[in-house]
Design a protein around this motif. Structure first.
Motif, mmCIF file in Angstrom:
data_model
loop_
_atom_site.group_PDB
_atom_site.id
_atom_site.type_symbol
_atom_site.label_atom_id
_atom_site.label_comp_id
_atom_site.label_asym_id
_atom_site.label_seq_id
_atom_site.Cartn_x
_atom_site.Cartn_y
_atom_site.Cartn_z
ATOM 1 N N SER A 106 0.771 -1.591 0.337
ATOM 2 C CA SER A 106 0.004 -0.288 0.003
ATOM 3 C C SER A 106 1.044 1.315 0.286
ATOM 4 O O SER A 106 0.631 2.403 -0.773
ATOM 5 N N LEU A 107 1.410 0.926 0.739
ATOM 6 C CA LEU A 107 2.487 2.781 0.977
ATOM 7 C C LEU A 107 3.462 2.539 -0.993
ATOM 8 O O LEU A 107 3.687 3.996 -1.221
ATOM 9 N N ARG A 108 4.016 1.310 -1.256
ATOM 10 C CA ARG A 108 4.639 1.484 -2.350
ATOM 11 C C ARG A 108 4.074 2.469 -3.434
ATOM 12 O O ARG A 108 3.778 2.714 -4.352
ATOM 13 N N TRP A 109 2.142 2.138 -3.703
ATOM 14 C CA TRP A 109 1.223 2.392 -4.561
ATOM 15 C C TRP A 109 0.763 3.903 -3.736
ATOM 16 O O TRP A 109 1.007 4.536 -4.977
ATOM 17 N N LEU A 110 0.982 4.082 -2.611
ATOM 18 C CA LEU A 110 0.593 5.951 -2.375
ATOM 19 C C LEU A 110 1.540 6.239 -2.972
ATOM 20 O O LEU A 110 1.525 7.812 -3.589
ATOM 21 N N ILE A 111 2.945 6.022 -3.012
ATOM 22 C CA ILE A 111 3.939 6.676 -3.511
ATOM 23 C C ILE A 111 4.229 6.362 -4.952
ATOM 24 O O ILE A 111 5.940 7.250 -5.718
ATOM 25 N N ASP A 112 4.150 5.852 -5.507
ATOM 26 C CA ASP A 112 3.851 5.169 -6.977
ATOM 27 C C ASP A 112 4.470 6.626 -8.308
ATOM 28 O O ASP A 112 3.763 7.318 -7.799
ATOM 29 N N GLU A 113 5.304 6.175 -9.116
ATOM 30 C CA GLU A 113 5.943 7.377 -9.458
ATOM 31 C C GLU A 113 4.549 8.172 -10.731
ATOM 32 O O GLU A 113 4.892 8.800 -10.614
ATOM 33 N N ARG A 114 4.335 6.771 -11.188
ATOM 34 C CA ARG A 114 2.841 7.862 -11.846
ATOM 35 C C ARG A 114 1.978 8.415 -11.197
ATOM 36 O O ARG A 114 1.678 9.472 -11.979
ATOM 37 N N ILE A 115 2.266 8.053 -10.312
ATOM 38 C CA ILE A 115 0.971 8.993 -9.547
ATOM 39 C C ILE A 115 1.174 9.733 -9.756
ATOM 40 O O ILE A 115 0.520 11.054 -9.133
ATOM 41 N N LYS A 116 2.681 10.156 -8.698
ATOM 42 C CA LYS A 116 3.217 11.330 -8.200
ATOM 43 C C LYS A 116 3.344 12.327 -9.596
ATOM 44 O O LYS A 116 2.596 13.355 -9.546
ATOM 45 N N GLU A 117 3.125 12.003 -10.442
ATOM 46 C CA GLU A 117 3.722 12.850 -11.602
ATOM 47 C C GLU A 117 2.341 13.026 -12.656
ATOM 48 O O GLU A 117 2.645 13.922 -12.911
ATOM 49 N N CYS A 118 1.469 12.131 -12.128
ATOM 50 C CA CYS A 118 0.275 13.030 -12.687
ATOM 51 C C CYS A 118 -0.556 14.186 -11.491
ATOM 52 O O CYS A 118 -1.105 14.801 -11.821
ATOM 53 N N LEU A 119 -0.507 13.664 -10.114
ATOM 54 C CA LEU A 119 -0.847 15.070 -9.309
ATOM 55 C C LEU A 119 0.390 15.995 -9.500
ATOM 56 O O LEU A 119 -0.273 17.065 -9.748
ATOM 57 N N THR A 120 1.357 15.792 -9.512
ATOM 58 C CA THR A 120 2.599 17.175 -10.037
ATOM 59 C C THR A 120 2.488 17.406 -10.812
ATOM 60 O O THR A 120 1.986 18.824 -11.095
ATOM 61 N N GLY A 121 1.621 17.243 -11.854
ATOM 62 C CA GLY A 121 0.874 17.564 -13.160
ATOM 63 C C GLY A 121 -0.411 18.200 -13.256
ATOM 64 O O GLY A 121 -0.382 19.583 -14.049
ATOM 65 N N LEU A 122 -1.376 18.046 -11.643
ATOM 66 C CA LEU A 122 -2.734 18.702 -12.196
ATOM 67 C C LEU A 122 -2.371 19.717 -11.078
ATOM 68 O O LEU A 122 -2.968 20.902 -11.234
ATOM 69 N N LEU A 123 -1.448 19.161 -10.192
ATOM 70 C CA LEU A 123 -1.398 20.359 -8.573
ATOM 71 C C LEU A 123 0.051 21.585 -9.277
ATOM 72 O O LEU A 123 -0.722 22.501 -8.347
ATOM 73 N N GLY A 124 0.761 21.327 -9.884
ATOM 74 C CA GLY A 124 1.740 22.240 -10.126
ATOM 75 C C GLY A 124 2.813 22.145 -9.416
ATOM 76 O O GLY A 124 3.686 22.960 -8.991
ATOM 77 N N ARG A 125 3.159 21.335 -8.786
ATOM 78 C CA ARG A 125 3.944 21.281 -7.542
ATOM 79 C C ARG A 125 3.450 19.779 -6.757
ATOM 80 O O ARG A 125 2.537 19.443 -7.003
ATOM 81 N N GLU A 126 4.783 19.211 -6.655
ATOM 82 C CA GLU A 126 4.511 17.706 -6.077
ATOM 83 C C GLU A 126 3.183 17.960 -4.303
ATOM 84 O O GLU A 126 4.339 18.854 -3.650
ATOM 85 N N PRO A 127 2.735 16.937 -4.301
ATOM 86 C CA PRO A 127 1.759 16.899 -3.012
ATOM 87 C C PRO A 127 2.802 15.857 -2.091
ATOM 88 O O PRO A 127 3.253 15.840 -1.455
ATOM 89 N N TYR A 128 2.071 16.132 -0.580
ATOM 90 C CA TYR A 128 1.877 15.324 0.539
ATOM 91 C C TYR A 128 1.243 14.029 0.571
ATOM 92 O O TYR A 128 0.018 14.559 0.470
#
Ligand SMILES: O=C(O)CCC(=O)C(=O)O
Length: 278
Positions: free
Chosen positions: A74-96
């Motif tokens: 679950s931890l690996r999925w939460l911070i998965d690279e693909r999710i990170k890239e999408c969130l960062t693209g949508l939010l304009g900055r890396e989230p927590y």
């Protein structure tokens, strides 16, 4: 992956579906993993205790929460690279990252009344964001996600009691009578990203035989300085914890009033319904 079209759609509507972000093989592994965990017993934060003889499907398959605190997958999925890239693209900055959840939603189970996530998370400044991975095909019959497009521009609305015959949560937000609520039909592996004030939820699974499982991550914007206590510790997207302040609930909330024959939100309400974590 995330395209300019996704970003534009997200900014206009408050949500975006990235199709096929996870492969069929990955989805099968997640489904097997969580079904195995669920069969093994109960975990901290389960919605209710596992009761294999109950007539309530949600007691036979209770929702899991915060699995990333004790489960490496679950931890690996939460911070998965693909999710990170999408969130960062949508939010304009890396989230927590602050939360994981697994909804089993077996045949015959209730949905979750329409709500806004930041009512629970209280990320400030800014808001929260969800990544909702479909582990089964989701359509209206098995209780897919429902969204109110554009509602991410609204403030937090004052809540009212929900109908607990069709929802396992007991608060909802009122909507103008002609407000459109749209189903989000998804294939396994698709991820729905949605903004913390987007009004969303789901209706019951009315099928006799189809689960509607989903693996969900909740995040807060990287400029947030506080979040409700339940979501601590927040994690950077490399898994490292960070210290944030604890935000409190309550305060003013929006109510619908009619102006010039049209519904508009006015910040004249005060939250009265007790807020539990989601
Ligand atoms: O999966 C559902 O039915 C509801 C999920 C939801 O509302 C959420 O993750 O905030």
């Amino acid at each position: 992956m995330l395209t300019e079209e996704h970003k534009q759609f997200y900014h206009e509507n408050g949500y975006a579906v990235v199709r096929g972000l996870f492969s069929e093989q990955e989805v099968n592994c997640y489904r097997d993993h969580y079904m195995t965990l669920r069969k093994r017993g109960a975990y901290p934060g389960d919605l209710v205790g596992v009761d294999t003889s109950s007539s309530d499907p949600l007691k036979r398959y209770p929702r899991m929460i915060h699995m990333h605190h004790w489960d490496a997958t679950s931890l690996r999925w939460l911070i998965d690279e693909r999710i990170k890239e999408c969130l960062t693209g949508l939010l304009g900055r890396e989230p927590y990252a602050v939360q994981t959840m697994l909804y089993f939603k077996p045949p015959g189970s209730r949905g979750q009344a329409l709500h806004q996530d930041n009512f629970y998370l209280r990320a400030q400044p800014g808001t929260c964001m969800a990544a909702w991975l479909a582990l089964d095909g989701c359509d209206e019959a098995n209780g897919c996600m429902q969204v109110v497009p554009g509602s991410h521009t609204w403030p937090l609305l004052c809540t009212e009691k929900a109908d607990t015959k069709i929802s396992f949560t007991d608060v909802t937000v009122p909507l103008p009578s002609d407000q459109e609520v749209q189903p989000v039909v998804m294939e396994p592996g698709d991820v729905l990203f949605f903004h913390g004030t987007l009004v969303h939820g789901s209706y019951p699974n009315t099928t006799p035989d189809r689960f509607r499982r989903a693996l969900i991550g909740h995040y807060i914007e990287g400029r947030a300085e506080q979040v409700a206590q339940f979501y601590h510790p927040a994690l950077r997207m490399d898994g490292q914890p960070l210290e944030l302040a604890i935000s409190q609930g309550g305060g003013s909330c929006g109510v619908w009033v009619e102006r010039d024959g049209r519904p508009v939100v006015e910040m004249t309400g005060q939250e009265t319904v007790a807020r539990k974590h989601e």
